[in-house]
Design an enzyme around this catalytic site. Structure first.
Site, PDB file in Angstrom:
ATOM      1  N   SER A 113      51.831 -54.806  95.654  1.00 54.94           N
ATOM      2  CA  SER A 113      53.154 -55.671  95.153  1.00 54.94           C
ATOM      3  C   SER A 113      52.926 -56.540  93.952  1.00 54.94           C
ATOM      4  O   SER A 113      54.062 -57.356  93.526  1.00 54.94           O
ATOM      5  CB  SER A 113      53.665 -56.275  96.181  1.00 54.94           C
ATOM      6  OG  SER A 113      54.566 -55.267  97.207  1.00 54.94           O
ATOM      7  N   LYS A 116      54.963 -56.523  91.196  1.00 56.80           N
ATOM      8  CA  LYS A 116      56.331 -56.865  91.312  1.00 56.80           C
ATOM      9  C   LYS A 116      56.539 -58.139  90.030  1.00 56.80           C
ATOM     10  O   LYS A 116      57.622 -58.326  89.479  1.00 56.80           O
ATOM     11  CB  LYS A 116      57.081 -57.330  92.466  1.00 56.80           C
ATOM     12  CG  LYS A 116      57.114 -56.228  93.483  1.00 56.80           C
ATOM     13  CD  LYS A 116      57.460 -56.589  94.941  1.00 56.80           C
ATOM     14  CE  LYS A 116      58.142 -55.514  95.364  1.00 56.80           C
ATOM     15  NZ  LYS A 116      56.853 -54.730  96.472  1.00 56.80           N
ATOM     16  N   SER A 171      58.976 -59.453  99.268  1.00 55.61           N
ATOM     17  CA  SER A 171      58.334 -58.260  98.775  1.00 55.61           C
ATOM     18  C   SER A 171      59.241 -57.349  98.838  1.00 55.61           C
ATOM     19  O   SER A 171      58.442 -56.037  99.264  1.00 55.61           O
ATOM     20  CB  SER A 171      57.031 -58.234  99.058  1.00 55.61           C
ATOM     21  OG  SER A 171      56.342 -57.587  98.275  1.00 55.61           O
TER      22      SER A 171
END
Length: 507
Positions: A113, A116, A171
């Site tokens: 993640s 991101k 997340s």
């Protein structure tokens, strides 16, 4: 006798004129003071990095970061690097982009993640935070099994700021899917992210799934993650979201609390909060392991650290290794030479060109000044150089800590925020008058190496006060010549007068 008399008259006349007429002092224009980049505050939740990238003071070999193993160039007084088990990591100055140390910086690994951060850099500018969006069922399809979720429901209306809180704090892959749909769709967003990465000089990243979910061929590197983190700090909205610890997430007529899964930011689950931490993003998948890109500010300096897949110490080791690297970076910043730069190759090349131009102009100006002064003319002005499973899916009324990120592992394994370079060997350090230009130095030295107006043209050994303009230096000689001419004229007139009257002139 006649000659002796003329000399006496000339000397007397010169002395009288020089005594009466003021002589201008030979002064040089003071060099303008270059602005100090360290005086600009950045990194607070409400503000971005806000600092223009200073030009490099010299050349940094980019190939050094392509080498395997740990790369660091310590100077006297440098602290010892801490031991870190991560497969790849980078410590860099967020203001200048200088890489202070790294291990396998360009090793391509799954990012989880932390990708991101790139998603936010790509999509954030396109929607106002207060904009509202009603979620369609189609926008929540295709979310990977075991993904971390913030709890978005189809048919519900959310503000864009709520969706971004879901991305940064929980997340939430569901929030990423909705925002991607608002920006052209899943595949289009992957292409846009890829283009954004290349524009930032992040060439190791290959985007397949914009939320960071494991996908064949999806990779990034510690270098690229540090690039994304540094770029994000220059956006106030990005900085605000990534440094938010807790928020309320709407669920129709009510809301529930969500917490940032970055333990260095919240200080939860036995991980001590890091003083001055800004963010940025943590990640975890069973394939990527634990990943983290973080930034912190101390004593006016902001560092960005990326850590990928620690091999020892359990699920929270990524935080402790990032902590030790941040501590080292703040202590070592003035005692190491950079081993690379986070700036794109074009920006680095332009910075090196400016540094070389400053050195060349310094040599040319120093050589031209004596000739101009000898001629009594003002020297020509020089050209001035220029720019564990993340517990992220909360049930209603629970924290975001209660869900896993991109896998079904227990909480224990979870893991899911402004150029001083070494001088080129050769002339910039000598000819641009930049003492101590190698290694991280203060902003004032950056200004000298950049070719601040009024410095480069004086050359290596000259100072501004010791370099008068040609007109100022030539003025006393002109007065003496005029005085001598006047005195000789007076003496000639007296001789003619004496001859006309028959008086003798005694010498």
């Amino acid at each position: 006798m006649i000659v002796t008399s003329a000399v006496r008259h000339a000397a007397a006349g010169s002395a009288a004129l020089l005594f009466v007429l003021p002589v201008p002092a030979a002064v040089a224009s003071p060099a303008p003071t270059a602005p100090s980049v360290s005086s600009v505050s950045f990194g607070s939740p409400a503000s971005a990095l806000g600092e223009p990238t200073p030009p490099a003071r010299g050349h940094v070999d980019p190939a050094r970061l392509d080498r395997r193993g740990v790369q660091v160039q310590p100077l006297a007084g440098a602290p010892r690097l801490p031991s870190a088990s991560a497969l790849s990591w980078v410590v860099a100055d967020a203001s200048t982009g200088e890489v202070l140390a790294a291990r396998d910086a360009h090793r391509k690994l799954p990012p989880a993640s932390t990708l991101k951060a790139l998603f936010a850099l790509t999509a954030l500018p396109h929607h106002d935070p207060s904009e509202q969006h009603t979620v369609a069922d189609s926008e929540l399809t295709g979310i990977g099994a075991g993904s971390s979720l913030v709890g978005i429901k189809e048919g519900y209306t959310y503000k864009v700021s709520d969706l971004w809180n879901g991305v940064f704090l929980s997340s939430g892959n569901d929030a990423v899917h909705v925002l991607a749909a608002m920006n052209g769709g899943w595949d289009a967003m992957a292409r846009k992210m890829q283009e954004k990465a290349r524009s930032l000089g992040a060439n190791d990243t290959h985007v397949v799934s914009p939320d960071g979910y494991d996908a064949p061929g999806q990779v990034s590197s510690a270098y690229d993650l540090a690039v994304f983190g540094r770029a994000g700090l220059q956006d106030p909205a990005f900085t605000r979201y990534c440094s938010t610890r807790y928020a309320d997430f709407p669920a129709g007529s009510w809301s529930y609390g969500i917490a940032n899964t970055n333990r260095l930011l919240t200080g939860e689950n036995g991980v001590e909060r890091y003083p001055g931490l800004i963010g940025i993003k943590n990640g975890y998948t069973s394939n990527a392991g634990n990943t983290l890109v973080s930034a912190a500010k101390r004593d006016g300096r902001t560092l960005v650290v990326s850590v990928m897949n620690p091999q020892e110490g359990g699920g929270y080791a990524v935080y402790e290794e990032a902590r030790s690297l941040l501590d080292w970076g703040f202590e070592a910043a003035e005692h190491v030479r950079p081993v690379g730069s986070l700036l794109p190759e074009r920006a680095k090349a332009e910075a090196d060109t400016r540094a070389v131009a400053a050195a060349r102009d310094g040599r040319d100006g120093a050589a031209a000044a004596p000739r101009a002064e000898a001629a009594g003319a003002e020297p020509a002005k020089e050209a001035r150089p220029g720019d564990a499973p993340a517990k992220d899916a909360p049930a209603k009324g629970t924290s975001a800590e209660g869900a896993s990120e991109n896998s079904g592992k227990p909480e224990k394994g979870e893991k899911d925020a402004p150029v001083r370079s070494a001088p080129a060997s050769g002339s910039p350090e000598k000819d641009a008058a930049a003492p101590g230009a190698s290694g991280p130095d203060g902003p004032a030295r950056d200004a000298v190496a950049e070719g601040a107006p009024g410095t480069a043209s004086l050359g290596k050994d000259a100072s501004p006060a010791a370099a008068p303009s040609g007109a100022s230096a030539g003025l006393p000689l002109g007065l003496i010549g005029a005085a001598c001419a006047a005195a000789l004229g007076l003496w000639g007139w007296r001789r003619r007068a004496g001859a006309d009257t028959g008086d003798s002139v005694q010498e």
